[in-house]
Design a protein around this motif. Structure first.
Motif, PDB file in Angstrom:
ATOM      1  N   ALA A 211       2.166   2.135  -3.476  1.00 37.90           N
ATOM      2  CA  ALA A 211       1.163   2.758  -4.348  1.00 37.90           C
ATOM      3  C   ALA A 211       0.901   4.197  -3.933  1.00 37.90           C
ATOM      4  O   ALA A 211       0.829   5.096  -4.775  1.00 37.90           O
ATOM      5  CB  ALA A 211      -0.138   1.944  -4.305  1.00 37.90           C
TER       6      ALA A 211
ATOM      7  N   ALA B  38       7.854  -2.007  -0.953  1.00 40.66           N
ATOM      8  CA  ALA B  38       6.746  -2.743  -1.562  1.00 40.66           C
ATOM      9  C   ALA B  38       7.259  -3.960  -2.311  1.00 40.66           C
ATOM     10  O   ALA B  38       6.707  -5.064  -2.204  1.00 40.66           O
ATOM     11  CB  ALA B  38       5.962  -1.831  -2.494  1.00 40.66           C
TER      12      ALA B  38
ATOM     13  N   TRP C 227      -4.075  -3.196  -4.995  1.00 44.39           N
ATOM     14  CA  TRP C 227      -3.702  -2.150  -4.048  1.00 44.39           C
ATOM     15  C   TRP C 227      -4.743  -2.024  -2.935  1.00 44.39           C
ATOM     16  O   TRP C 227      -4.403  -1.943  -1.755  1.00 44.39           O
ATOM     17  CB  TRP C 227      -3.565  -0.790  -4.752  1.00 44.39           C
ATOM     18  CG  TRP C 227      -3.686   0.319  -3.750  1.00 44.39           C
ATOM     19  CD1 TRP C 227      -2.740   0.724  -2.855  1.00 44.39           C
ATOM     20  CD2 TRP C 227      -4.852   1.096  -3.465  1.00 44.39           C
ATOM     21  NE1 TRP C 227      -3.238   1.721  -2.041  1.00 44.39           N
ATOM     22  CE2 TRP C 227      -4.532   1.966  -2.396  1.00 44.39           C
ATOM     23  CE3 TRP C 227      -6.141   1.153  -4.024  1.00 44.39           C
ATOM     24  CZ2 TRP C 227      -5.456   2.874  -1.884  1.00 44.39           C
ATOM     25  CZ3 TRP C 227      -7.049   2.059  -3.512  1.00 44.39           C
ATOM     26  CH2 TRP C 227      -6.701   2.903  -2.453  1.00 44.39           C
TER      27      TRP C 227
ATOM     28  N   HIS D 160      -6.906   7.275   1.182  1.00 41.96           N
ATOM     29  CA  HIS D 160      -7.262   6.183   0.283  1.00 41.96           C
ATOM     30  C   HIS D 160      -8.430   6.515  -0.644  1.00 41.96           C
ATOM     31  O   HIS D 160      -8.597   5.883  -1.682  1.00 41.96           O
ATOM     32  CB  HIS D 160      -7.615   4.932   1.091  1.00 41.96           C
ATOM     33  CG  HIS D 160      -6.416   4.252   1.661  1.00 41.96           C
ATOM     34  ND1 HIS D 160      -6.469   3.462   2.795  1.00 41.96           N
ATOM     35  CD2 HIS D 160      -5.116   4.239   1.268  1.00 41.96           C
ATOM     36  CE1 HIS D 160      -5.268   2.984   3.062  1.00 41.96           C
ATOM     37  NE2 HIS D 160      -4.428   3.446   2.153  1.00 41.96           N
TER      38      HIS D 160
ATOM     39  N   ASP E 105       0.845  -1.196   0.000  1.00 40.33           N
ATOM     40  CA  ASP E 105       0.000   0.000   0.000  1.00 40.33           C
ATOM     41  C   ASP E 105       0.878   1.243   0.000  1.00 40.33           C
ATOM     42  O   ASP E 105       0.625   2.212  -0.721  1.00 40.33           O
ATOM     43  CB  ASP E 105      -0.902  -0.031   1.241  1.00 40.33           C
ATOM     44  CG  ASP E 105      -1.716   1.246   1.412  1.00 40.33           C
ATOM     45  OD1 ASP E 105      -1.948   1.941   0.419  1.00 40.33           O
ATOM     46  OD2 ASP E 105      -2.107   1.538   2.554  1.00 40.33           O
TER      47      ASP E 105
ATOM     48  N   LYS F  57      -4.513  -4.463  -0.220  1.00 43.73           N
ATOM     49  CA  LYS F  57      -3.412  -4.141   0.685  1.00 43.73           C
ATOM     50  C   LYS F  57      -3.766  -2.939   1.558  1.00 43.73           C
ATOM     51  O   LYS F  57      -3.349  -2.839   2.710  1.00 43.73           O
ATOM     52  CB  LYS F  57      -2.133  -3.856  -0.112  1.00 43.73           C
ATOM     53  CG  LYS F  57      -1.596  -5.072  -0.866  1.00 43.73           C
ATOM     54  CD  LYS F  57      -1.227  -6.180   0.101  1.00 43.73           C
ATOM     55  CE  LYS F  57      -0.539  -7.356  -0.584  1.00 43.73           C
ATOM     56  NZ  LYS F  57      -1.442  -8.132  -1.447  1.00 43.73           N
TER      57      LYS F  57
END
Length: 350
Positions: free
Chosen positions: A31, A299, A182, A145, A28, A185
């Motif tokens: 991203a 990541a 994504w 998010h 996460d 995660k």
């Protein structure tokens, strides 16, 4: 919420100016690092999203659900305020209780994110488990998010409109698959945020048990429950691996049993203990551009470790192919990088 009272804990740790990077799952984090490091991307996505339904969704919640406050659901309001204080949010998000028997929680909006909890969830969970869920949603707010989640929803809508164009549909499917990976995660990230708010791994575990189908905890053996995750991860038949990929592809959340095992592992980690002790990244020190490379490397390491630790045969194939390609590339580059000069000496390109 089954408990009669909500008591303010004097021992629960707060995390002044905590950065979401402190608890983000490595995949996460990679991203989100990409999103934060590219100038203007967040603003563009916010502008595009503002053309759609955020205002309408807020009005719909206002008209059809109960807004939590000091006079409406005051006990839940106290949990909301305490979670916001724990993560040191600049603004306490509004929370609405929606009549829906399906246990669910979601965070909606970008400029003014708000949280929706269903009655099915509120009625099923005890106080500390509900604190964990509210903290989970606060994690979505703090991590930002909603921007990528909104993009995912827009792409899903777009996919339906251009599905008749094969090339376009395939490209969109790849983008959507990446965003869904994504988002799964991101859910693991926000489970960590929820644990930081609850600071009670057992409460988090009760939530995951309920989401997996537990209705009476006296009938659930926790070691057996967690063993299910181990068995799921350690399948040794490639046919099972393919079934797993097909099952997960369209999901927005990881499976509840897998989430439980992942979070309990983090709860036992040195990283979690360090945060509780006050050692964590702070928002005031964030430098997205400087951290971008480290976050992407983190990541990549997360995925590599997952492949290495898994006995899943399809993971082994992918990992083996990747290592073979890396070895081949290394040999090719070494041939070009170490070549004799006109005098017969070996030189290395800078």
């Amino acid at each position: 919420m089954t408990d009669n009272e909500v008591s303010r804990s004097t021992t629960r740790v707060r995390f002044p100016r905590i950065s979401p990077r402190a608890y983000e799952h490595p995949a996460d984090r990679g991203a989100m690092a990409g999103l934060r490091a590219i100038p203007g991307v967040s603003e563009v996505l916010k502008a595009v999203s503002g053309l759609f339904s955020e205002r309408g969704e807020r009005l719909l919640a206002l008209a059809s659900a109960i807004r939590v406050g000091e006079k409406q659901y005051p006990k839940i309001h106290q949990l909301v305020v305490e979670c916001a204080e724990t993560l040191d949010l600049d603004v306490v998000p509004k929370v609405f209780i929606e009549r829906n028997p399906v246990a669910n929680a979601m965070t909606v909006g970008i400029d003014e994110p708000f949280i929706v909890l269903t009655t099915g969830l509120v009625e099923a969970l005890d106080t500390e488990s509900l604190r964990f869920v509210i903290g989970h949603e606060m994690g979505h707010v703090l991590s930002g998010h909603a921007i990528l989640r909104t993009l995912l929803l827009r792409l899903l809508h777009l996919q339906m409109t251009i599905a008749f164009i094969p090339a376009g549909a395939l490209a969109l499917r790849a983008a959507i698959a990446a965003l869904r990976e994504w988002f799964r995660k991101a859910e693991l990230t926000c489970d960590r945020a929820g644990l930081l708010c609850a600071q009670d791994p057992a409460a988090a575990l009760r939530t995951h048990v309920y989401l997996a189908g537990g209705t009476d905890l006296t009938q659930i053996d926790i070691p057996s429950f967690l063993q299910q995750a181990k068995e799921y991860e350690e399948v040794d038949d490639i046919r099972d691996s393919i079934h797993k990929l097909r099952s997960v592809e369209g999901m927005s959340h990881p499976f509840a049993v897998v989430r439980a095992a992942q979070l309990q592992k983090w709860a036992a980690s040195e990283e979690y203990r360090a945060i509780l002790a006050g050692t964590y990244a702070r928002r005031d020190d964030d430098n997205p551009s400087a951290a971008f490379t480290d976050d992407l490397r983190s990541a990549a390491k997360s995925y590599k470790d997952s492949f290495n630790d898994s006995s899943d045969p399809i993971f082994k194939i992918f990992n083996g192919v990747g290592e073979a390609m890396s070895d081949a590339a290394g040999k090719v580059f070494s041939k070009f990088g170490n070549r004799p000069d006109p005098n017969g000496n070996t030189t290395t390109d800078a």
